[in-house]
Design a protein around this motif. Sequence first.
Motif, short mmCIF file in Angstrom:
data_model
loop_
_atom_site.label_atom_id
_atom_site.label_comp_id
_atom_site.label_asym_id
_atom_site.label_seq_id
_atom_site.Cartn_x
_atom_site.Cartn_y
_atom_site.Cartn_z
N GLY A 181 6.64 3.64 -19.17
CA GLY A 181 6.13 4.83 -18.49
C GLY A 181 5.06 4.56 -17.45
O GLY A 181 4.75 5.44 -16.64
N LYS A 182 4.51 3.34 -17.45
CA LYS A 182 3.44 3.03 -16.50
C LYS A 182 4.01 2.91 -15.09
O LYS A 182 4.94 2.15 -14.85
N THR A 183 3.44 3.65 -14.16
CA THR A 183 3.93 3.62 -12.79
C THR A 183 3.72 2.24 -12.16
O THR A 183 4.57 1.73 -11.44
N ALA A 184 2.56 1.62 -12.45
CA ALA A 184 2.23 0.28 -11.95
C ALA A 184 2.23 0.21 -10.43
O ALA A 184 2.75 -0.73 -9.85
N GLN A 185 1.63 1.20 -9.79
CA GLN A 185 1.51 1.20 -8.34
C GLN A 185 0.23 0.47 -7.96
O GLN A 185 -0.88 0.99 -8.11
N LEU A 186 0.39 -0.77 -7.52
CA LEU A 186 -0.75 -1.58 -7.13
C LEU A 186 -1.05 -1.37 -5.64
O LEU A 186 -0.15 -1.44 -4.81
N GLU A 187 -2.32 -1.10 -5.33
CA GLU A 187 -2.74 -0.90 -3.94
C GLU A 187 -4.10 -1.57 -3.73
O GLU A 187 -4.98 -1.50 -4.59
N LEU A 188 -4.24 -2.24 -2.60
CA LEU A 188 -5.54 -2.77 -2.20
C LEU A 188 -6.04 -1.89 -1.06
O LEU A 188 -5.39 -1.77 -0.02
N LEU A 205 -16.13 13.37 2.30
CA LEU A 205 -14.67 13.22 2.36
C LEU A 205 -14.08 13.65 3.70
O LEU A 205 -14.36 14.74 4.20
N LYS A 206 -13.22 12.79 4.29
CA LYS A 206 -12.51 13.07 5.54
C LYS A 206 -11.01 13.17 5.26
O LYS A 206 -10.54 12.74 4.20
N PRO A 207 -10.23 13.72 6.20
CA PRO A 207 -8.80 13.91 5.98
C PRO A 207 -8.04 12.62 5.65
O PRO A 207 -7.05 12.66 4.92
N ASP A 208 -8.46 11.49 6.19
CA ASP A 208 -7.74 10.23 5.96
C ASP A 208 -8.33 9.43 4.80
O ASP A 208 -8.07 8.23 4.65
N LYS A 224 -10.02 4.66 1.87
CA LYS A 224 -9.06 5.07 2.89
C LYS A 224 -7.72 5.38 2.22
O LYS A 224 -7.29 4.65 1.33
N LYS A 225 -7.07 6.47 2.64
CA LYS A 225 -5.81 6.85 2.03
C LYS A 225 -4.73 5.79 2.21
O LYS A 225 -3.96 5.50 1.29
N LYS A 226 -4.68 5.20 3.40
CA LYS A 226 -3.63 4.24 3.67
C LYS A 226 -4.00 2.89 3.08
O LYS A 226 -5.00 2.29 3.46
N PRO A 227 -3.20 2.36 2.14
CA PRO A 227 -3.53 1.07 1.54
C PRO A 227 -3.29 -0.09 2.50
O PRO A 227 -2.45 0.00 3.39
N THR A 265 -9.17 -9.03 5.58
CA THR A 265 -10.37 -9.59 4.94
C THR A 265 -11.25 -10.34 5.93
O THR A 265 -12.49 -10.33 5.82
N GLN A 266 -10.64 -10.97 6.92
CA GLN A 266 -11.42 -11.71 7.92
C GLN A 266 -12.27 -10.76 8.75
O GLN A 266 -13.40 -11.10 9.13
N SER A 267 -11.74 -9.57 9.03
CA SER A 267 -12.47 -8.62 9.87
C SER A 267 -13.36 -7.66 9.05
O SER A 267 -14.04 -6.82 9.63
N HIS A 268 -13.35 -7.80 7.72
CA HIS A 268 -14.15 -6.90 6.88
C HIS A 268 -15.04 -7.67 5.90
O HIS A 268 -15.31 -7.20 4.78
N ILE A 269 -15.49 -8.85 6.29
CA ILE A 269 -16.38 -9.64 5.43
C ILE A 269 -17.69 -8.87 5.21
O ILE A 269 -18.28 -8.33 6.14
N GLY A 270 -18.11 -8.82 3.95
CA GLY A 270 -19.32 -8.08 3.59
C GLY A 270 -19.04 -6.68 3.10
O GLY A 270 -19.94 -6.02 2.56
N LYS A 271 -17.81 -6.20 3.27
CA LYS A 271 -17.45 -4.87 2.79
C LYS A 271 -16.68 -4.97 1.46
O LYS A 271 -16.20 -6.04 1.09
N ARG A 272 -16.55 -3.84 0.78
CA ARG A 272 -15.91 -3.84 -0.54
C ARG A 272 -14.42 -3.53 -0.41
O ARG A 272 -14.00 -2.75 0.45
N LEU A 273 -13.67 -4.11 -1.32
CA LEU A 273 -12.22 -3.90 -1.37
C LEU A 273 -11.86 -3.38 -2.76
O LEU A 273 -12.22 -3.99 -3.76
N ALA A 274 -11.16 -2.25 -2.81
CA ALA A 274 -10.78 -1.67 -4.10
C ALA A 274 -9.40 -2.17 -4.51
O ALA A 274 -8.44 -2.08 -3.74
N ILE A 275 -9.32 -2.71 -5.73
CA ILE A 275 -8.02 -3.07 -6.32
C ILE A 275 -7.63 -1.91 -7.22
O ILE A 275 -8.23 -1.68 -8.27
#
Length: 500
Positions: A181-188, A205-208, A224-227, A265-275
């Motif tokens: 039953g687990k959807t297992a939708q992985l997004e970074l 909160l913004k629309p995107d 961000k909505k778009k993974p 990742t090269q252009s976002h060094i120092g920022k956080r990434l959600a797994i």
Amino acid sequence: MPKNIFLNILIGAFIIIGSLLVVAFKPVNLGLDLKGGISMVLAPDIDKVIKEEYENTASDISKLFLKNHINVLDVTPSQDGIYIDLLNASDYSKVYELLTKYYTNRIDVSKVSPLKVKVRFSSIYLSQIKENVITQTVEVLRRRVDQLGVVQPVITRLGNSKVMVELPGVMDLERAKKVLGKTAQLELMEVVDASASLDALQKELKPDEKILPSKEGHEWYLVKKKPIITGADLKTAYESTDSFNNPAVSFELNSKGAEIFGNFTQSHIGKRLAIVLDNRVMSAPVIRSRISDQGQITGNFTPDQVRDLSAILRAGALPTTLHILQDAVVGPTLGKAAIKQSIYAGLASFLFVVFLIITRYKTAGATATIAIIMNGLLLWAGLVLLGATLTLPGIAGIILNMGIAVDSNVLIFERIKEEISRGNTLRKAVEYGYKRVLSAVYDTHATLLVAALILFQFSSGPVKGFATTLTIGTIASFLSNVYYSKVMIDILAKLRMLKI
């Protein structure tokens, strides 16, 4: 003894010995009704998929309007369509022409009011969405079950909106629910902000963007909505440990995903990434350097959870949430009782048939008895070699096959007796009897085989088990009860021991 009879005996002995070895050293797979296990009926949330498709299409329509310099007040997705608020009533014709041209045969455009337009998916496109969801669900479930090593599962469609899953030998219902039953939708996803206060993030909160909870639910993330990357970009996933030696899941990306992820990742060094897994943030590390093709999912996992999650990710994500409509655990006690009753019924049937056929046809009846035993042995070995699953209806098919096998011998023996009554010698009566009845026997077996194959192709579950044994049994019946029965009768006739 003629050479061809000797060769037939040699081949027959080889087949029997080979079948005995197969049966002795490799057990047959038992179905859910005999072995016990789990049965579930699942329904994918198709409405959720349609809603998400409307949201994605609404976003695309907004971009399309900007590209074509059409100004509108708003483009709003909903469960039943997309509503477009116009600035001027005269813009309707331009909107209609652009949308119908760009989304040919996919949408229906209608005017709700002078300044409001409704866009809905066409019935054909909705049918395609539903069909794709069911097909993908079945494929993903099959891969997941294969990853878990379940022998001979049954995964099949029920109508147009449900899926039935049977897992023989699996008794842990809760684990089965989690794995299937687990959807297992992985997004970074790119993290915009994080806070323990949901209200604080809602003000930003913004629309995107959207807000997701952490795994424990104590923290909230604005992302961000778009993974950046999804599970579709995965190459593999496997069990590992994190820097503190706790169980974790590591994954590798394919070449396309690695290139996208490396650039981000090269252009976002120092920022956080959600797994993110199934809309929950498992971790949100800070990007320290360029990362290309590897990552790790950490959390308070147990070794069993890591193993299951790795298998689920390798199998791929489900297209939507699954609702469990029905679940049941069939205990092995019921299976043992069914096997015991079926064995008793089979033995009783066999002994009764043997008594009748030997009483009526004497030594010829004895050859038929040996042929029936050979038939059963070949059928069982065939089930084992093909990896087929024996079900309770399958046992019924075996018993039915015994009757069909005897029927062929009865036809042949009666024809031989008829030839003897016409004054033919015993040897000639045997030859004429087989020759003149063989076409009817051919037709009977061919018709039965075609019917069994059709039943196997278009049935599912226990009925397929019946079709399996009937198919294998029909082939075994012709080989043993027609071909080798003739060999044995020829031997008895040469030895002057044939009585009929």
